[in-house]
Enzyme design. Sequence first.
Site, PDB file in Angstrom:
ATOM      1  N   LYS A 185       4.595   2.529   1.040  1.00  0.00           N
ATOM      2  CA  LYS A 185       5.792   2.381   1.883  1.00  0.00           C
ATOM      3  C   LYS A 185       6.839   3.486   1.670  1.00  0.00           C
ATOM      4  O   LYS A 185       7.960   3.215   1.222  1.00  0.00           O
ATOM      5  CB  LYS A 185       6.421   0.999   1.678  1.00  0.00           C
ATOM      6  CG  LYS A 185       5.481  -0.147   2.060  1.00  0.00           C
ATOM      7  CD  LYS A 185       6.162  -1.498   2.031  1.00  0.00           C
ATOM      8  CE  LYS A 185       5.273  -2.633   2.482  1.00  0.00           C
ATOM      9  NZ  LYS A 185       4.030  -2.855   1.780  1.00  0.00           N
TER      10      LYS A 185
ATOM     11  N   ASP B  44      -2.437  -4.085  12.003  1.00  0.00           N
ATOM     12  CA  ASP B  44      -2.017  -5.026  10.977  1.00  0.00           C
ATOM     13  C   ASP B  44      -1.375  -6.199  11.734  1.00  0.00           C
ATOM     14  O   ASP B  44      -0.314  -6.027  12.333  1.00  0.00           O
ATOM     15  CB  ASP B  44      -1.008  -4.311  10.075  1.00  0.00           C
ATOM     16  CG  ASP B  44      -0.127  -5.252   9.299  1.00  0.00           C
ATOM     17  OD1 ASP B  44      -0.427  -6.448   9.222  1.00  0.00           O
ATOM     18  OD2 ASP B  44       0.896  -4.779   8.758  1.00  0.00           O
TER      19      ASP B  44
END
Length: 324
Positions: free
Chosen positions: A155, A213
Site C-alpha cells: 500500500k 478485488d
Amino acid sequence: MKALVLIGGFGTRLRPITYTVPKQLIPIAGKPLLYHVFDLLPPEVDEVVLATGYLSDAIAAHVRAHPLPIPIRPVPEATPLGTGGGMRNAGDDLSDPFLVFNSDVVADVDTSALIRLQDQRAGAGVMALYEVEDPSPYGVAVLGPDDRIERFVEKPERASAPSRWINAGVALWARSVLESIPRGVPVSFEREIVPGLLPQGVYGFRFSTFWEDAGTPTRLLNAQRLLFQHGRAAHRGRPPGALGSAQVAAASTARATGASFGDFVTLDEHAVVEPGAHLANCVVMAGATIEREASVIGSIVGPGARVRAGHRLQDGILGAAAEG
Ligand code: GTP
C-alpha cells in the site's frame, strides 16, 4: 499439492451484508465468490485448506453442503491472526510447495503455469501479478531480470508507487516460508514476511486477462461483470417468464415472471422479482423480494431483504432482511 485459501477477514467494506454473510459467500455471476476462487485450482491440487475466522461456522456449513471433488478442510482461528498468522495457523499439513489464494479476488490466472515457473526458478515462491492504473491500495512489486521481485511495498502512496504490478492474491510458496512466520500472533504476510523472503528468490508471474478485488460493493459488481464477460458465470440463465435477453444467472428456485433485466444480474435461491420490476448490474440474495415496478441497479440486496413496490435502489446495499 495442497491449496490454502485465506478466508478469515471481516469484510468490513461490504457491511451491512457481511454482518451476517461472509463476503466469500455472496453470490456473483451465479455462485458464491469463494467458488469462483475454487475455479482457479489446478488439477495438481488434491486438498483445499480454508484458513477461516469470522463467521467460520457459516463457511464450514456451506462447503459441507456444496462439496468439491476434492476434500475441503476448514481450520478456524480463535482470534484474527491476519494473513500471515492465518497461514501459519492452518499450515501444519501443507505440501511443499503450496498454493495460497485470497478469497476475495476474481482473476484469470493459469495456476498450472505458475507451478511450472516455481519448478524452474526454485526460489522461495512465485506471486501472480496484475498491472493496474492505481496500485496504492495493494502490494506493489518491482521486477528485475527474469521477473525476480527486487522490492515489495504494501500500500504505497500513489505518487511514490514504485511500479503498477500488484499482488493479485494468488501465490505459490515453499513450505519453509511458513517457518518464518511466528505462531499464534497476528502477522501481515505481505508487510512483515514477503520483504524478508526476497533474498531467497521470489518471482512474479504476470497475467493480463482480468482481475478484480471484490472487497467493496462497486468492485464486487465489477467482478461480477468481468466473470459474465469472460464466460465464467455459472450457467443458470434467466428465470422463466423474465423479459429481455440480458446476461442473468438465476437459481432454479428464483422467480421473475414479467420482470425485465439488463445485463449482469445474479438472482439467488428463492429470490422473487415481481412483474414490472427492473434489474441491472446487481445481486439479489437468497429469499429477497423485489416488489412490483421497483428497480434495482448497481446494488446488492441482502438475504431476505425487500425493495418495496415502485422504489428505486441505485448504487445501494441492503443488509439481511432490510427494507428499502
Ligand atoms: P475488509 O475488512 O473490508 O478490509 O475485508 P477483509 O477483512 O477481507 O480484508 P482484506 O480484503 O484485506 O483481506 C484479504 C484476504 O485475507 C481475504 O481473503 C481475507 O478473508 C483474508 N484475511 C484477512 N484477515 C484475515 C485473518 O485475520 N485471518 C485469515 N485467516 N484470513 C484473513
